[in-house]
Design an enzyme around this catalytic site. Structure first.
Site, PDB file in Angstrom:
ATOM      1  N   ASN A 118       0.867  -1.191   0.000  1.00 28.66           N
ATOM      2  CA  ASN A 118       0.000   0.000   0.000  1.00 28.66           C
ATOM      3  C   ASN A 118       0.891   1.224   0.000  1.00 28.66           C
ATOM      4  OD1 ASN A 118       0.276  -1.208   2.973  1.00 28.66           O
ATOM      5  ND2 ASN A 118       0.373   1.033   3.096  1.00 28.66           N
ATOM      6  N   HIS A 456      10.780  -7.039  11.488  1.00 32.29           N
ATOM      7  CA  HIS A 456      12.023  -6.263  11.303  1.00 32.29           C
ATOM      8  C   HIS A 456      13.017  -7.139  10.549  1.00 32.29           C
ATOM      9  CE1 HIS A 456      10.881  -4.222  15.400  1.00 32.29           C
ATOM     10  NE2 HIS A 456      10.138  -3.771  14.394  1.00 32.29           N
TER      11      HIS A 456
END
Ligand code: FAD
Length: 525
Positions: A118, A456
Site C-alpha cells: 500500500n 524487522h
C-alpha cells in the site's frame, strides 16, 4: 546533470526519504515513485492509526493485505489464496509471504514473514517506536559524528519525539518498579525510560502518528512548489530494473489498473521495496551479487502479559492517577495513547531491547471470574527483542523456474536460530520473568514467537565497506558495480541489532540520498 529523473520503487518511509531529500537538494530533479499497492487515505502514506472510524480503518488495513485481502484481491483478478487450518495469519495491514495458496512463498522455517502492499508500505501500519541504534548495532564504518548527524536528520524526517507519555503517572510507576529491579545492572544513559516514538503530540493529549506522509512532507502538499517535481503512482508494479551493462536505464512498470506495461527512463533508480521484495526485484532484473538475499536477520521476540499488582503500583502512583490515565485512554478507545516504557540495548550489560506497553485489557479474551480477568490496575504487554547474528545460510533465495503470484521468481526462506541465539533467548526469558515478578502476576507466560514475527527483516541487501562478496551495497547504498542503482531499507543493516530498525534505515537512506544529490549537482553546499 540537468533535469535528472529519479525512479523510486516503493513508497514506504525509506523510498519517501529518498524522494524528499532528492527533490529538496537537486534543482529540477523529477522524482517518480512507483507503489504496487493502493493509496489508503486522502493523505498519501498516512498511518492508518490516525483513521478515527473503525470501519474505515479496517477497510484501509484490508486494502494493504495484497493476495489475502478478499474484496480488493478479487477486484484485481488475483486468484484467491487458500487459507488452511492451523496456518499463521498476518498482523492486520500485512500479508504473509507464505500464505499457503498458489504462488505462495516457501518459508516453513520463517513462517510469520509478512509485508504490506500500500502507499506508505509497512509505515502505514507500524507502531512508530523509534529508538536509536547503539554500541555494535551501529554501522561500524560510519564515523560517530557523521552518524549522529544522520540520526538527527532521520528523527526530524520521522517527527520523532521522546517526551511522549512521560507525564503519565502510571507509566512512571511502571518505570520505578522496573528500575528497582534492573537499574543497578544498567549502564548510565541506558536505564529504564520512555520509548521515543514517531508522531506529533496534539493539544488534546492524543498523538497524530507519523507515516511516510510526514517524510514526504512538502512533496504531497499541493501548495508547495516542490510538489511539482514529485509524482506518486499507486497500483503500479515495477517488474524490472532495466540495465545497459552495469548502468541502469530505467524501470519497466505495470499499471495494475489497466494491465499495461511500459518503460520509464531514469538516471537513478532507488529500490526500497522491503527486505524480501527488493532482492527479488534485483534478482528478476539480473542483478545477482553473491550476498543478495543472504545474511537474513530479524529479532527473535519473547512476549508475555502481566497483570499489574495494585499494592506494588500504589507505592508510586495513586488511585486518582489511575483514574486520570483511564480517562485519557477513554478519549480514543480505538487507539488509546499508552504509556510505553523501555529498557534499551546496551553492551555488554543488556544486549536486548525491551518494550513495556500499558493496557487496561489483555490482548486476548480472559474467562470472566478467572484470577486477574478484571484487574483495576490493568496490564502490561512486555516484549524482549533479541539479536540474530548474521550468517550466509540464513537467506531468501529465488527460483527462476517457479513464478510467484505476481509472476516473479518465487521466494524460499531458510533460517535457523543457533546456540548463540538460543542462549540469548534463554537469558532474556529469565529477565522477562524477573520483570513480570517486579510488576505483578503473569496472565500469559513468556513465550518465543515464531520466526518472522518481529516484522524487522534485515541484512538481505547488506551494506559493506569493501566488495568482498559479503555485501550487496557500498557504504552509500549503491549496489556494488552499479553506480546509479541505489537500494534502501532494513535490508541494508549489516549488524546484529535488537532495536526497532526504521530510524536506522532512514539514517542510512539520508546518507545515500546525500551522495546521489552530490553527484547530481546538489543545491545544498
Ligand atoms: P516498506 O514500508 O515495507 O515499503 C515498501 C513498499 O514497497 C511497499 O508498500 C510495497 O508494496 C512496495 N513494493 C514492493 N515491491 C514493489 C514493486 N515491485 N513495485 C512497486 N512497489 C513495490 N519499525 C520500527 O522501527 N518501529 C516500530 O514500532 C515498528 N512497528 C511495526 C508494526 C507493524 C504492524 C509493522 C507491519 C511494521 C512495523 N515496523 C516497525 C517496521 C517498519 O514499518 C518498517 O521498518 C518500515 O516500514 C520499512 O520501510 P521501507 O520503506 O523500507 O519498506
Amino acid at each position: 546533470m540537468s533535469n535528472p529523473t529519479i525512479a523510486i520503487v516503493g513508497s514506504g518511509p525509506i523510498g519517501s526519504t529518498y524522494a524528499r531529500l532528492l527533490v529538496e537538494q537537486v534543482p529540477n530533479a523529477r522524482v517518480l515513485m512507483f507503489e504496487a499497492g493502493p493509496q489508503l487515505t486522502g493523505i498519501a502514506g498516512e498511518s492508518v492509526r490516525n483513521i478515527p472510524d473503525p470501519a474505515e480503518k479496517a477497510r484501509a488495513r484490508e486494502m494493504s493485505q495484497g493476495p489475502q485481502a478478499g474484496a480488493y484481491r478479487e477486484s484485481l483478478g488475483i486468484p484467491a489464496a487458500t487459507v488452511t487450518e492451523g496456518m499463521f495469519t498476518a498482523r492486520q495491514g500485512t500479508h504473509l509471504l507464505d500464505f499457503g495458496g498458489a504462488g505462495s512463498a516457501h518459508a516453513p522455517s520463517f513462517p510469520a514473514a509478512a509485508a504490506a502492499t500500500n502507499v506508505g508500505g509497512q509505515g502505514a501500519h507500524w507502531t512508530c517506536a523509534t529508538p536509536s541504534p547503539a554500541f555494535s548495532e551501529k554501522v561500524p564504518f560510519i564515523a560517530d559524528d557523521e552518524w549522529d548527524g544522520l540520526i538527527e536528520e532521520a528523527k526530524q524526517l520521522l517527527h520523532v519525539h521522546s517526551a511522549a507519555f512521560a507525564d503519565s503517572s502510571v507509566g512512571e510507576a511502571i518505570r520505578s518498579l522496573l528500575d528497582e529491579e534492573f537499574g543497578a545492572e544498567l549502564p548510565d544513559g541506558y536505564g529504564v525510560g520512555t520509548l521515543p516514538v514517531a508522531g506529533d503530540p496534539q493539544p488534546d493529549g492524543s498523538v497524530r502518528w507519523a507515516g511516510a506522509d510526514v517524510v514526504l512532507g512538502p512533496l504531497i502538499d499541493k501548495d508547495s512548489p516542490l510538489s511539482k517535481q514529485f509524482e506518486l503512482r499507486d497500483l503500479t508494479l515495477v517488474r524490472r530494473v532495466e540495465l545497459d551493462g552495469h548502468r541502469v536505464t530505467g524501470v519497466t512498470v505495470e499499471d495494475l489498473r489497466t494491465g499495461k506495461t511500459s518503460f520509464v527512463a531514469a538516471d537513478i533508480v532507488v529500490v526500497a521495496a522491503d527486505a524480501f521484495r527488493s532482492p527479488q526485484l534485483l534478482w528478476a532484473s539480473g542483478v545477482r551479487p553473491k550476498a543478495l538475499g543472504h545474511y537474513l536477520t530479524e529479532h527473535p521476540v519473547v512476549i508475555s502479559t502481566v497483570a499489574l499488582d495494585a499494592e506494588k503500583m500504589r507505592r508510586f502512583a495513586t488511585e486518582q492517577d489511575l483514574d486520570a490515565e483511564l480517562a485519557r485512554r477513554a478519549q480514543n478507545p480505538a487507539d488509546p495513547v499508552a504509556a510505553v516504557n523501555r529498557i534499551p540495548f546496551s553492551e555488554p550489560e543488556h544486549p536486548f531491547s525491551v518494550q513495556v506497553m500499558y493496557s487496561e485489557s489483555t490482548p486476548f479474551p480472559m474467562e470472566p471470574g478467572t484470577p486477574y480477568s478484571e484487574n483495576r490496575w490493568g496490564y502490561v504487554n512486555m516484549g524482549y527483542g533479541m539479536r540474530k547474528h548474521p550468517r550466509y545460510e540464513d537467506a531468501v533465495t529465488f527460483d527462476d523456474n517457479e513464478p510467484d503470484y505476481r509472476g516473479f521468481p518465487n521466494m524460499s526462506i531458510e533460517y535457523a536460530l543457533t546456540d548463540r541465539e538460543n542462549a540469548e533467548i534463554a537469558e532474556a526469558t529469565e529477565r522477562l520473568r524477573r520483570a513480570g515478578k517486579a510488576l505483578g502476576v503473569f496472565v500469559a507466560e513468556p513465550r518465543l514467537m515464531p520466526n518472522g514475527s518481529s516484522l524487522h527483516y534485515q541484512g538481505t541487501m547488506r551494506m559493506g565497506q569493501t566488495n568482498d562478496g559479503a555485501s550487496v551495497a557500498d557504504p552509500w547504498s549503491r549496489v556494488w558495480g552499479y553506480e546509479n542503482l541505489v537500494v534502501g531499507g532494513n535490508a541494508l543493516i549489516p549488524t546484529a541489532t535488537a532495536m526497532n530498525p526504521t530510524l536506522m534505515s532512514v539514517a542510512i537512506a539520508v546518507r545515500g540520498a546525500r551522495k546521489v544529490a552530490a553527484e547530481l549537482g546538489s543545491a545544498i553546499v
